[in-house]
Design an enzyme around this catalytic site. Sequence first.
Site, mmCIF file in Angstrom:
data_model
loop_
_atom_site.group_PDB
_atom_site.id
_atom_site.type_symbol
_atom_site.label_atom_id
_atom_site.label_comp_id
_atom_site.label_asym_id
_atom_site.label_seq_id
_atom_site.Cartn_x
_atom_site.Cartn_y
_atom_site.Cartn_z
ATOM 1 N N TRP A 58 44.910 24.916 -16.127
ATOM 2 C CA TRP A 58 44.240 25.602 -17.236
ATOM 3 C C TRP A 58 44.273 24.801 -18.546
ATOM 4 O O TRP A 58 43.644 25.182 -19.513
ATOM 5 C CB TRP A 58 44.873 26.985 -17.451
ATOM 6 C CG TRP A 58 46.355 26.908 -17.709
ATOM 7 C CD1 TRP A 58 46.974 26.837 -18.922
ATOM 8 C CD2 TRP A 58 47.414 26.887 -16.733
ATOM 9 N NE1 TRP A 58 48.338 26.766 -18.769
ATOM 10 C CE2 TRP A 58 48.635 26.793 -17.436
ATOM 11 C CE3 TRP A 58 47.444 26.927 -15.322
ATOM 12 C CZ2 TRP A 58 49.871 26.736 -16.781
ATOM 13 C CZ3 TRP A 58 48.676 26.876 -14.683
ATOM 14 C CH2 TRP A 58 49.868 26.777 -15.406
ATOM 15 N N GLU A 111 59.253 32.233 -7.652
ATOM 16 C CA GLU A 111 60.110 32.942 -8.610
ATOM 17 C C GLU A 111 60.060 34.447 -8.308
ATOM 18 O O GLU A 111 59.059 35.081 -8.608
ATOM 19 C CB GLU A 111 59.623 32.671 -10.021
ATOM 20 C CG GLU A 111 59.628 31.174 -10.360
ATOM 21 C CD GLU A 111 59.036 30.851 -11.722
ATOM 22 O OE1 GLU A 111 59.096 31.706 -12.620
ATOM 23 O OE2 GLU A 111 58.494 29.760 -11.864
ATOM 24 N N TYR A 112 61.137 34.967 -7.673
ATOM 25 C CA TYR A 112 62.336 34.265 -7.242
ATOM 26 C C TYR A 112 62.755 34.759 -5.869
ATOM 27 O O TYR A 112 62.477 35.904 -5.503
ATOM 28 C CB TYR A 112 63.509 34.542 -8.220
ATOM 29 C CG TYR A 112 63.239 34.135 -9.638
ATOM 30 C CD1 TYR A 112 63.327 32.800 -10.031
ATOM 31 C CD2 TYR A 112 62.892 35.094 -10.578
ATOM 32 C CE1 TYR A 112 63.094 32.436 -11.354
ATOM 33 C CE2 TYR A 112 62.648 34.720 -11.900
ATOM 34 C CZ TYR A 112 62.750 33.393 -12.272
ATOM 35 O OH TYR A 112 62.506 33.040 -13.572
ATOM 36 N N MET A 136 65.089 24.834 -13.924
ATOM 37 C CA MET A 136 64.248 25.316 -15.028
ATOM 38 C C MET A 136 65.119 25.758 -16.212
ATOM 39 O O MET A 136 65.417 26.935 -16.397
ATOM 40 C CB MET A 136 63.335 26.430 -14.534
ATOM 41 C CG MET A 136 62.349 25.925 -13.476
ATOM 42 S SD MET A 136 61.118 27.142 -12.984
ATOM 43 C CE MET A 136 62.060 28.164 -11.859
#
Length: 437
Positions: A55, A180-181, A243
């Site tokens: 995007w 996730e997750y 992350m």
Amino acid sequence: MHCPTFLSVLILCGFALSNQTYPFPNRGNSWNSSTPSQPDAVRNGKRAVGFFGDWNIYGRNFTAADIPVKQLTHVIYAFANINNVTGEVTLGDPWADVEKPFDGNDAQGNDTNLEGSIKQLYLLKQQNRHLKTLLSVGGWTYSPNISPILHNETCRATFASSAVKLMYNLGFDGLDYDYEYINSTEQAAQFVDLLAKTRTLLDAYRNVTSPFLLTFDAPAGPDHYELLDVKGMDQYLDFWTFMAFDYTGAFTTPPYAGHAQNLYGSNDTLATPFNTSSGIEYYIAQGATASKLHLGNPLYGHAFQNTHGPGTPFNGTGNGSFGDAGGNWDYDLLPLTRNASIHEDEELGLSWSYDGDTKTMVSYDTPKIARRKARYVMEKGLGGVSWWQIAGDKKGAESLVGATVDCFGELETSRNHLEYPDSPYSIFKDHVPGKEW
Ligand SMILES: *[C@@H]1O[C@H](CO)[C@@H](O)[C@H](O)[C@H]1NC(C)=O
Ligand SMILES: *[C@@H]1O[C@H](CO)[C@@H](O)[C@H](O)[C@H]1NC(C)=O
Ligand SMILES: *[C@@H]1O[C@H](CO)[C@@H](O)[C@H](O)[C@H]1NC(C)=O
Ligand SMILES: *[C@@H]1O[C@H](CO)[C@@H](O)[C@H](O)[C@H]1NC(C)=O
Ligand SMILES: *[C@@H]1O[C@H](CO)[C@@H](O)[C@H](O)[C@H]1NC(C)=O
Ligand SMILES: *[C@@H]1O[C@H](CO)[C@@H](O)[C@H](O)[C@H]1NC(C)=O
Ligand SMILES: *[C@@H]1O[C@H](CO)[C@@H](O)[C@H](O)[C@H]1NC(C)=O
Ligand SMILES: *[C@@H]1O[C@H](CO)[C@@H](O)[C@H](O)[C@H]1NC(C)=O
Ligand SMILES: *[C@@H]1O[C@H](CO)[C@@H](O)[C@H](O)[C@H]1NC(C)=O
Ligand SMILES: *[C@@H]1O[C@H](CO)[C@@H](O)[C@H](O)[C@H]1NC(C)=O
Ligand SMILES: *[C@@H]1O[C@H](CO)[C@@H](O)[C@H](O)[C@H]1NC(C)=O
Ligand SMILES: *[C@@H]1O[C@H](CO)[C@@H](O)[C@H](O)[C@H]1NC(C)=O
């Protein structure tokens, strides 16, 4: 590319000269010894990995051509979607991915002519043989489509085979899975099986000069990571992106402004409800190979309004520059106001801005803290850094990617794949075989 000398790396990154731990030998991809592997000479150096969301070409006007390819070893293209009944992996945004013409050609109505950002990535690979690309499957948006099919072995087989086929047909160097997750030990075992199935199919390509890659985006919250079969996953992965972000945000309850990406925790748990180092230590203790672990560093910040700063209440976040959650700002827009003061704590590995007039705090990394985190990666012998996402970086001296790779010095230089003779896309037919090495 700026190539600092050994000495300047030490100084730039704040090493005392007695700590001559640079450069760390990178054990690289710990392939099963029976699989084809690359000469050790090209596997030294850290990995610098940039996520690129499909995007980005819209609102941010950031295209593949804007990727700082000289500073990166890998680009991870996000995200492919999943059919929540069959498990089949498909493109997330076919227009952006393979249709939009960037160079005057018009692919519409011609299934054999690859266009879109994925063609742009392939062109970058031709010009930059060190640049590997991976297709990421899932992410926050599409993960709900993985939940209903993960338990079903037929679906997992379909997931693996369709993902590998898509990866190959589109000229990528591997796959990245972002689920996730994982929510239970049952799902953890099912996910290991999905990785095993994928690995087997990737390794079936024994006619390529180096194995295709498989990576995973790993949660930083104990509630999530304690459910994983870390050792079971590690054997199939080339690297993990931990992350290390979103520790605080609009969602934080009770609403105390805090740090979203701090390396270490402080005794003020309202200011640092989570921390990166304990998560990294956990993965290593559970059997993750340290040299496969990456810090997943954010190129954005979290804003808090009507606050006195870290560890104090906030009320509202403002909309931010992207996302629905509120308060998310790309790094290149920070600090938000000229009057904001910048605070950096190298000991804890965190920084933030605070503007007393607007009573706004933003938790984000400065170049100094990016270097602090690079130093952490080197001290711990981790594999490198992955950024979410490269479109948010500043250019020049304030670039966090630049600050990090300057500290790393040597980057991994293994070569990408260019030959995909079985792909239906005509662009790969044009490639002259034999040039891969
Ligand atoms: C770096 O050197 C200092 C002083 O010699 C020592 O205290 C510290 O433990 C060293 N750090 C590492 C990571 O080796
Ligand atoms: C490594 O490859 C050998 C031979 O193909 C196989 O028997 C073994 O199970 C593999 N090990 C792993 C960890 O995949
Ligand atoms: C998008 O970026 C390109 C090149 O960087 C520029 O030529 C173009 O004007 C930009 N478009 C918009 C809408 O900002
Ligand atoms: C699968 O996706 C469809 C379309 O998005 C949705 O309507 C449906 O509820 C989903 N099914 C499950 C089991 O999540
Ligand atoms: C698994 O998925 C396949 C394909 O969608 C379906 O035909 C089969 O009934 C499913 N099995 C179970 C146990 O849900
Ligand atoms: C489709 O693209 C290929 C390769 O560019 C070209 O040879 C072919 O003529 C095109 N077909 C049509 C129907 O446009
Ligand atoms: C985990 O997710 C699956 C699939 O959505 C669901 O069936 C299961 O109940 C969940 N388990 C837990 C412990 O939340
Ligand atoms: C390469 O290996 C793959 C997977 O086994 C196979 O599908 C493909 O036909 C092979 N390609 C060539 C050119 O041998
Ligand atoms: C770091 O996080 C872990 C796991 O949430 C927690 O147990 C630990 O107390 C934290 N450390 C500090 C110094 O806050
Ligand atoms: C927290 O740590 C700081 C600095 O180490 C110290 O000054 C302060 O007294 C500590 N506070 C508490 C409540 O332990
Ligand atoms: C937060 O701000 C809103 C309006 O901006 C106000 O209505 C509300 O009372 C505030 N909440 C607190 C706890 O101050
Ligand atoms: C912020 O988002 C809300 C809800 O989407 C919208 O109504 C509002 O106009 C936005 N404000 C600004 C300043 O963009």
